[in-house]
Design a protein around this motif. Structure first.
Motif, PDB file in Angstrom:
ATOM      1  N   ARG A  95       0.828  -1.203   0.000  1.00  0.00           N
ATOM      2  CA  ARG A  95       0.000   0.000   0.000  1.00  0.00           C
ATOM      3  C   ARG A  95       0.867   1.261   0.000  1.00  0.00           C
ATOM      4  O   ARG A  95       1.997   1.245   0.463  1.00  0.00           O
ATOM      5  CB  ARG A  95      -0.937  -0.014   1.208  1.00  0.00           C
ATOM      6  CG  ARG A  95      -2.031  -1.078   1.074  1.00  0.00           C
ATOM      7  CD  ARG A  95      -2.855  -1.261   2.325  1.00  0.00           C
ATOM      8  NE  ARG A  95      -3.771  -2.394   2.168  1.00  0.00           N
ATOM      9  CZ  ARG A  95      -4.415  -2.978   3.158  1.00  0.00           C
ATOM     10  NH1 ARG A  95      -4.267  -2.531   4.399  1.00  0.00           N
ATOM     11  NH2 ARG A  95      -5.226  -4.005   2.920  1.00  0.00           N
ATOM     12  N   GLY A  96       0.295   2.328  -0.530  1.00  0.00           N
ATOM     13  CA  GLY A  96       1.004   3.598  -0.575  1.00  0.00           C
ATOM     14  C   GLY A  96       1.930   3.754  -1.759  1.00  0.00           C
ATOM     15  O   GLY A  96       2.679   4.741  -1.845  1.00  0.00           O
ATOM     16  N   ARG A  97       1.901   2.829  -2.689  1.00  0.00           N
ATOM     17  CA  ARG A  97       2.791   2.895  -3.848  1.00  0.00           C
ATOM     18  C   ARG A  97       2.055   3.288  -5.135  1.00  0.00           C
ATOM     19  O   ARG A  97       2.655   3.263  -6.208  1.00  0.00           O
ATOM     20  CB  ARG A  97       3.479   1.542  -4.048  1.00  0.00           C
ATOM     21  CG  ARG A  97       4.313   1.106  -2.851  1.00  0.00           C
ATOM     22  CD  ARG A  97       4.967  -0.237  -3.093  1.00  0.00           C
ATOM     23  NE  ARG A  97       5.636  -0.730  -1.897  1.00  0.00           N
ATOM     24  CZ  ARG A  97       6.232  -1.923  -1.802  1.00  0.00           C
ATOM     25  NH1 ARG A  97       6.247  -2.723  -2.872  1.00  0.00           N
ATOM     26  NH2 ARG A  97       6.805  -2.313  -0.677  1.00  0.00           N
ATOM     27  N   GLY A  98       0.782   3.613  -5.039  1.00  0.00           N
ATOM     28  CA  GLY A  98       0.034   4.052  -6.214  1.00  0.00           C
ATOM     29  C   GLY A  98      -0.537   2.939  -7.060  1.00  0.00           C
ATOM     30  O   GLY A  98      -0.990   3.186  -8.187  1.00  0.00           O
ATOM     31  N   TYR A  99      -0.561   1.705  -6.538  1.00  0.00           N
ATOM     32  CA  TYR A  99      -1.042   0.580  -7.341  1.00  0.00           C
ATOM     33  C   TYR A  99      -2.539   0.683  -7.632  1.00  0.00           C
ATOM     34  O   TYR A  99      -2.984   0.495  -8.775  1.00  0.00           O
ATOM     35  CB  TYR A  99      -0.742  -0.746  -6.645  1.00  0.00           C
ATOM     36  CG  TYR A  99       0.732  -1.071  -6.541  1.00  0.00           C
ATOM     37  CD1 TYR A  99       1.688  -0.351  -7.258  1.00  0.00           C
ATOM     38  CD2 TYR A  99       1.180  -2.108  -5.733  1.00  0.00           C
ATOM     39  CE1 TYR A  99       3.041  -0.649  -7.162  1.00  0.00           C
ATOM     40  CE2 TYR A  99       2.529  -2.425  -5.637  1.00  0.00           C
ATOM     41  CZ  TYR A  99       3.454  -1.686  -6.346  1.00  0.00           C
ATOM     42  OH  TYR A  99       4.787  -1.991  -6.260  1.00  0.00           O
TER      43      TYR A  99
END
Length: 297
Positions: A95-99
């Motif tokens: 999470r938090g990686r723009g996926y």
């Protein structure tokens, strides 16, 4: 392979329904996120091409998914071709990686303007996310009726979906069912059976007198008439009188009925908010409507 999010090892995978490894990865992520999976549904032959997962995978491990579900509805007799985005999820470590943002952009670019309605349901933790992709909140209304009338002797009996003959008769009835709702899902056996083989497995009843199947839930003094399946439009009051219990004080419908006489409406209060894509008014704006509970993906 295209480089995604500056990560050459990250792959966008689709159309993998019959790939055992990727299907298992999707099932594992869905169980982790939502507490269910699609394997029994797939094995029963109900996963059709209209359910389209769009996933990000690295080294065989699924990291995120968002699915497009192609659904046909009628609204007051008019056909609507709709796409519902669902099963949006990311593994905790990714999470938090723009996926999810990437997958939403893929699906919006693909379907916006290609259908009558692009929409999704969101819980309270992500209400601020979807407006970033052009979605806006649309309020739904549910129909209900305070109940004080005496219950009638019932002609409805439980349906055993493990019995092959009963199961097939139910499926046949689904395929022939006529709309009982203003906004009605065109008969969709795969999606309905996902619910019937899952959370509503013990909730299906049949009446040979009414020539109808119903799906109901009892919760204390509240009964939810989730849906009705019949080849003709039923008088809901007659059906409800046979389904309530001695303690029922309110009946709530899981759909917006074609005939609303005797029902009041109120804003739907649940952790499942409707978002519709686009700034222009749609056919569901400004109306006392709700998407049938059995149409949520």
């Amino acid at each position: 392979m295209a480089i995604i999010l500056d990560d050459p090892a990250l792959a966008l995978v689709e159309r993998y329904r019959d790939n055992p490894h990727l299907r298992a990865e999707l099932n594992a992520l869905t169980r982790q996120t939502y507490g269910f999976d699609f394997e029994a549904w797939y094995q029963a032959g109900f996963w059709q091409a209209d359910n389209q997962p769009c996933s990000l995978v690295r080294d065989g491990k699924m990291l995120a998914n968002a699915s497009a579900n192609l659904l046909d509805f009628t609204l007051d007799g008019q056909h609507l071709r709709c796409v519902q985005i669902g099963t949006v999820m990311t593994t905790p470590e990714a999470r938090g990686r723009g996926y999810s943002r990437y997958l939403m952009e893929v699906l919006v670019e693909r379907w916006a303007g290609q259908c009558d309605l692009l929409y999704l349901f969101a819980n309270s933790t992500v209400l601020d996310l979807y407006p970033k992709f052009g979605f806006r909140r649309v309020v739904e209304h549910e129909y209900y009726q305070p109940w004080s009338a005496q219950q009638r002797a019932t002609t409805f009996h439980p349906v055993n979906l493990d019995d092959g003959e009963q199961r097939q008769r139910f499926i046949d009835a689904l395929e022939k069912s006529c709309p009982q709702a203003r906004l009605s899902l065109v008969p969709n056996v795969p999606l309905t059976m996902f619910y019937c083989d899952g959370p509503y497995r013990e909730a299906v009843f049949h009446s040979s007198v009414h020539e109808a199947y119903v799906m109901i839930e009892h919760d204390g003094e509240r009964m939810v008439l989730v849906d009705v399946f019949c080849e003709r439009e039923l008088v809901l009051a007659d059906v409800m009188a046979e389904l309530v219990t001695a303690t029922t004080r309110e009946v709530v419908l899981g759909f917006a009925p074609r005939n609303s006489e005797g029902f009041a409406t109120r804003v739907v209060d649940s952790d499942d908010a409707l978002f519709v894509w686009g700034a222009a008014p749609t056919s569901v704006d400004g109306q006392a409507l709700m998407f049938p509970l059995l149409s949520h993906t």
